[in-house]
Design a protein around this motif. Structure first.
Motif, PDB file in Angstrom:
ATOM      1  N   LEU A  17       5.953  11.364   1.032  1.00 60.13           N
ATOM      2  CA  LEU A  17       7.284  10.803   1.406  1.00 60.13           C
ATOM      3  C   LEU A  17       7.095   9.923   2.536  1.00 60.13           C
ATOM      4  O   LEU A  17       8.148   9.289   2.868  1.00 60.13           O
ATOM      5  CB  LEU A  17       8.338  12.161   1.451  1.00 60.13           C
ATOM      6  N   ASP A  18       5.940  10.406   3.376  1.00 60.07           N
ATOM      7  CA  ASP A  18       6.053   9.550   4.704  1.00 60.07           C
ATOM      8  C   ASP A  18       5.675   8.141   4.238  1.00 60.07           C
ATOM      9  O   ASP A  18       6.228   6.994   5.184  1.00 60.07           O
ATOM     10  CB  ASP A  18       4.794  10.204   5.726  1.00 60.07           C
ATOM     11  N   ALA A  19       4.724   7.962   3.380  1.00 58.80           N
ATOM     12  CA  ALA A  19       4.595   6.718   3.032  1.00 58.80           C
ATOM     13  C   ALA A  19       5.715   5.707   2.392  1.00 58.80           C
ATOM     14  O   ALA A  19       5.818   4.476   2.664  1.00 58.80           O
ATOM     15  CB  ALA A  19       3.408   6.661   2.143  1.00 58.80           C
ATOM     16  N   TRP A  20       6.564   6.721   1.701  1.00 53.73           N
ATOM     17  CA  TRP A  20       7.765   6.032   1.216  1.00 53.73           C
ATOM     18  C   TRP A  20       8.722   5.527   2.392  1.00 53.73           C
ATOM     19  O   TRP A  20       9.368   4.539   2.144  1.00 53.73           O
ATOM     20  CB  TRP A  20       8.387   6.815   0.097  1.00 53.73           C
ATOM     21  N   GLU A  21       8.782   6.214   3.340  1.00 53.17           N
ATOM     22  CA  GLU A  21       9.689   5.928   4.279  1.00 53.17           C
ATOM     23  C   GLU A  21       9.062   4.724   5.038  1.00 53.17           C
ATOM     24  O   GLU A  21      10.022   3.515   5.378  1.00 53.17           O
ATOM     25  CB  GLU A  21       9.552   6.909   5.660  1.00 53.17           C
ATOM     26  N   ARG A  22       7.624   4.521   5.073  1.00 54.33           N
ATOM     27  CA  ARG A  22       7.061   3.198   5.585  1.00 54.33           C
ATOM     28  C   ARG A  22       7.468   2.059   4.774  1.00 54.33           C
ATOM     29  O   ARG A  22       7.863   1.031   5.209  1.00 54.33           O
ATOM     30  CB  ARG A  22       5.598   3.233   5.849  1.00 54.33           C
ATOM     31  N   TYR A  23       7.531   2.320   3.571  1.00 54.13           N
ATOM     32  CA  TYR A  23       7.676   1.130   2.541  1.00 54.13           C
ATOM     33  C   TYR A  23       9.211   0.840   2.694  1.00 54.13           C
ATOM     34  O   TYR A  23       9.541  -0.163   2.774  1.00 54.13           O
ATOM     35  CB  TYR A  23       7.501   1.532   1.037  1.00 54.13           C
ATOM     36  N   LEU A  24      10.150   1.611   2.805  1.00 58.15           N
ATOM     37  CA  LEU A  24      11.627   1.274   2.922  1.00 58.15           C
ATOM     38  C   LEU A  24      11.725   0.813   4.462  1.00 58.15           C
ATOM     39  O   LEU A  24      12.703  -0.256   4.282  1.00 58.15           O
ATOM     40  CB  LEU A  24      12.472   2.500   2.862  1.00 58.15           C
ATOM     41  N   ASP A  62       1.823   6.821 -16.426  1.00 57.96           N
ATOM     42  CA  ASP A  62       2.014   6.245 -14.926  1.00 57.96           C
ATOM     43  C   ASP A  62       1.334   5.190 -14.835  1.00 57.96           C
ATOM     44  O   ASP A  62       0.442   4.889 -15.659  1.00 57.96           O
ATOM     45  CB  ASP A  62       1.228   7.373 -14.000  1.00 57.96           C
ATOM     46  N   ASN A  63       1.847   3.921 -14.103  1.00 57.42           N
ATOM     47  CA  ASN A  63       1.008   2.921 -13.587  1.00 57.42           C
ATOM     48  C   ASN A  63       0.701   2.924 -12.371  1.00 57.42           C
ATOM     49  O   ASN A  63       1.560   3.145 -11.570  1.00 57.42           O
ATOM     50  CB  ASN A  63       2.090   1.650 -13.867  1.00 57.42           C
ATOM     51  N   ARG A  64      -0.521   2.796 -12.076  1.00 58.17           N
ATOM     52  CA  ARG A  64      -1.079   2.947 -10.659  1.00 58.17           C
ATOM     53  C   ARG A  64      -0.389   1.968  -9.574  1.00 58.17           C
ATOM     54  O   ARG A  64      -0.351   2.318  -8.201  1.00 58.17           O
ATOM     55  CB  ARG A  64      -2.554   2.724 -10.593  1.00 58.17           C
ATOM     56  N   TYR A  65       0.335   1.080 -10.206  1.00 54.64           N
ATOM     57  CA  TYR A  65       0.924  -0.063  -9.216  1.00 54.64           C
ATOM     58  C   TYR A  65       2.178   0.289  -8.809  1.00 54.64           C
ATOM     59  O   TYR A  65       2.833  -0.332  -7.668  1.00 54.64           O
ATOM     60  CB  TYR A  65       0.969  -1.430  -9.592  1.00 54.64           C
ATOM     61  N   SER A  66       2.889   1.231  -9.392  1.00 50.23           N
ATOM     62  CA  SER A  66       4.113   1.861  -9.272  1.00 50.23           C
ATOM     63  C   SER A  66       4.589   3.080  -8.883  1.00 50.23           C
ATOM     64  O   SER A  66       5.676   3.277  -8.140  1.00 50.23           O
ATOM     65  CB  SER A  66       4.912   1.230 -10.288  1.00 50.23           C
ATOM     66  N   GLU A  67       3.588   4.065  -9.391  1.00 50.07           N
ATOM     67  CA  GLU A  67       3.987   5.454  -9.041  1.00 50.07           C
ATOM     68  C   GLU A  67       2.811   6.339  -8.874  1.00 50.07           C
ATOM     69  O   GLU A  67       1.813   5.992  -9.252  1.00 50.07           O
ATOM     70  CB  GLU A  67       5.137   6.021 -10.005  1.00 50.07           C
ATOM     71  N   VAL A  68       2.803   7.755  -8.429  1.00 47.68           N
ATOM     72  CA  VAL A  68       1.830   8.575  -8.444  1.00 47.68           C
ATOM     73  C   VAL A  68       2.335   9.581  -9.245  1.00 47.68           C
ATOM     74  O   VAL A  68       3.557   9.943  -9.171  1.00 47.68           O
ATOM     75  CB  VAL A  68       1.512   8.741  -6.925  1.00 47.68           C
ATOM     76  N   PRO A 122       0.821  -1.088  -0.042  1.00 48.69           N
ATOM     77  CA  PRO A 122      -0.112  -0.001  -0.052  1.00 48.69           C
ATOM     78  C   PRO A 122       0.648   1.354   0.047  1.00 48.69           C
ATOM     79  O   PRO A 122       0.360   2.274  -0.426  1.00 48.69           O
ATOM     80  CB  PRO A 122      -0.773  -0.147   1.381  1.00 48.69           C
ATOM     81  N   ASP A 123       2.106   1.168   0.478  1.00 52.65           N
ATOM     82  CA  ASP A 123       2.925   2.405   0.464  1.00 52.65           C
ATOM     83  C   ASP A 123       3.897   2.656  -0.762  1.00 52.65           C
ATOM     84  O   ASP A 123       4.836   3.605  -0.750  1.00 52.65           O
ATOM     85  CB  ASP A 123       3.460   2.311   1.901  1.00 52.65           C
ATOM     86  N   TYR A 124       3.888   1.496  -1.653  1.00 58.38           N
ATOM     87  CA  TYR A 124       4.895   1.308  -2.514  1.00 58.38           C
ATOM     88  C   TYR A 124       4.605   2.532  -3.647  1.00 58.38           C
ATOM     89  O   TYR A 124       5.526   3.336  -3.847  1.00 58.38           O
ATOM     90  CB  TYR A 124       4.888   0.169  -3.220  1.00 58.38           C
ATOM     91  N   ALA A 125       3.498   2.669  -4.202  1.00 60.35           N
ATOM     92  CA  ALA A 125       3.115   3.679  -5.153  1.00 60.35           C
ATOM     93  C   ALA A 125       2.559   5.007  -4.490  1.00 60.35           C
ATOM     94  O   ALA A 125       1.916   5.422  -4.592  1.00 60.35           O
ATOM     95  CB  ALA A 125       1.834   3.435  -5.955  1.00 60.35           C
ATOM     96  N   SER A 126       3.762   5.519  -3.848  1.00 62.74           N
ATOM     97  CA  SER A 126       3.626   6.690  -3.062  1.00 62.74           C
ATOM     98  C   SER A 126       4.603   8.026  -3.696  1.00 62.74           C
ATOM     99  O   SER A 126       4.738   8.919  -3.213  1.00 62.74           O
ATOM    100  CB  SER A 126       3.800   6.665  -1.683  1.00 62.74           C
ATOM    101  N   THR A 127       5.568   7.526  -4.506  1.00 65.17           N
ATOM    102  CA  THR A 127       6.429   8.551  -5.159  1.00 65.17           C
ATOM    103  C   THR A 127       6.853   8.100  -6.586  1.00 65.17           C
ATOM    104  O   THR A 127       6.063   7.178  -7.052  1.00 65.17           O
ATOM    105  CB  THR A 127       7.688   8.596  -4.232  1.00 65.17           C
TER     106      THR A 127
END
Length: 458
Positions: free
Chosen positions: A153-160, A140-146, A124-129
């Protein structure tokens, strides 16, 4: 870090693409990413995957019979489904498939490799950046980026944090000898935090090997599906499917012949690389019989010609011999591969070291040889009598050329300046001591003009 010698000496590894995509026999991850299969239908395979006949010891036995020295299993593809009981995320199969796999390989003396995708198109946090500098014309592909204005960027930190948690599990539990990463194209090195990721893994496995998809931390290049015409400098590995698919697909019966696989293998090791040959087990864990047969056939060929395979270094540059070759580590025996039954003498050009004798590997039959021509510093052509029919291998015959000293090559013009008698690039150094991976780019490529090509079959 210096490249680990086991990798450059191994020559053959087995790639294993196994996951829920084998249930319906659809393309792994990409089938929902590209809207070929509805996402719900793809994910429904999670409940239908059984692994009922999974026998990692049978896998390890087969890989050893094939002559492989390592294997790489997809621990988690781009679909995010883990093959171990991870505490991070909610997509796993409720069972640890990796522990028995690692134990079985090590019991057979094989090195343990794990594939892991940087990207996870289900998280859920991957396609956040998005990747900086992404061309706007790319959809854009909805599964990979926005879109840039929707980045979180907070969601991206959660993904990492999720990714690092899974990597910590893999490194601490299974201590892989090799980590084979994929999916690096989705983000930049800075976004992936590649140096920090490498340091995390090395804190558990100091001598781990990384493929080039760890970007600046990669140890070797990873071309796919075709032997490079000009081999990469330094260590490299060709990953190749036995049929046309990575994972199991019911309809794909386009298996390469054993003869073709032996050609791929000999051409790859002749260029200083390893072959990572892929199999796609069915959802129950069994490897399709056509793939088993080809692995066993390749192993039989390798056993007969092991001297020309394991521990060798890249052979002659193009133009010296019409076929691949390898060189012994002491540079005193040259192994020439001959694919077809020779109808005339076999010629080797530019060989500046005297030849003591030539034998057929596997039978030991000695072949008459002589050098004809040469002027001043330029050397003549070594001519080797063709082997008798009884000495020919049905797929590829190997001739062992024993040299009176270390191999030296003449690569200058005929009858004038002796030119450079060294090997180009990696051939003047031991590739087992090299570090870093080759990078390719368009900067120095010559302009190619249309031309007619004529092939001479002798």
């Amino acid at each position: 870090m210096a490249m680990q010698p086991w990798f450059t000496d191994a020559k053959l590894g087995i790639f294993v693409h196994w996951g829920i995509y084998a249930v319906d026999g659809v393309q792994e991850s990409w089938s929902f990413y590209d809207d070929i299969v509805p996402h719900d239908q793809y994910m429904s395979q999670l409940e239908r995957f059984t692994g009922a006949r999974y026998d990692p010891r049978a896998w390890a036995d087969l890989f050893a019979r094939a002559g492989a020295r390592y294997a790489v299993l997809t621990s988690r593809h781009h679909d995010g489904v883990a093959l171990w009981d991870t505490a991070y995320g909610d997509l796993d199969l409720g069972r640890d498939y990796l522990g028995p796999y690692a134990d079985a390989l090590r019991d057979r003396g094989l090195k343990v490799g794990l594939y892991y995708s940087h990207s996870d198109w289900n998280h859920p946090d991957y396609a956040s950046t998005r990747k900086p500098g992404r061309p706007p014309e790319l959809e854009d592909n909805r599964y990979s980026e926005v879109a840039a204005e929707d980045e979180d960027l907070d969601a991206w930190e959660r993904y990492l944090a999720y990714r690092d948690g899974q990597i910590r599990e893999l490194a601490s539990r299974y201590r892989p000898d090799l980590m084979w990463f994929d999916g690096e194209w989705d983000r930049s090195e800075e976004q992936w935090r590649i140096p920090e990721l490498a340091a995390l893994i090395r804190s558990y496995v100091p001598h781990v090997v990384f493929n080039a998809r760890m970007l600046s931390e990669g140890d070797y290049a990873t071309p796919e599906q075709g032997v490079p015409v000009v081999p990469p400098d330094g260590p490299w590995e060709l990953c190749l499917t036995i049929n046309d698919s990575w994972g199991y697909q019911h309809h794909d019966h386009h298996h390469k012949s054993l003869a073709q696989l032996i050609r791929y293998f000999t051409e790859t090791i002749g260029g200083g690389g390893n072959l990572l040959l892929d199999v796609g087990p069915m959802e129950d864990g069994t490897i399709p019989q056509p793939q088993v047969e080809r692995l066993e056939g390749l192993g039989e060929w390798i056993r007969t010609h092991a001297e020309a395979v394991y521990g060798t270094v890249r052979g002659l540059p193009a133009g010296h011999h019409y076929g691949p070759s390898t060189l012994s580590p002491d540079r005193r025996t040259l192994y020439l591969t001959v694919f077809d039954a020779p109808r005339a003498e076999i010629g080797v050009r530019g060989l500046a070291t005297k030849v003591n004798r030539v034998t057929v590997l596997g039978t030991g039959t000695e072949l008459r040889h002589r050098v004809i021509g040469g002027l001043h510093e330029a050397v003549g052509v070594l001519w080797i009598d063709p082997p008798a029919e009884s000495d020919l291998d049905p797929h590829a015959t190997v001739l062992a050329v024993e040299l009176h000293g270390e191999l030296k090559l003449y690569r200058g013009p005929a009858g004038s300046d002796p030119g450079d008698t060294r090997f180009p690039d990696d051939d003047v150094r031991d590739p087992r001591s090299s570090s870093g991976c080759a990078r390719s780019g368009p900067g120095n490529s010559p302009v190619l003009q249309p031309a007619e090509v004529y092939l001479v079959i002798g």
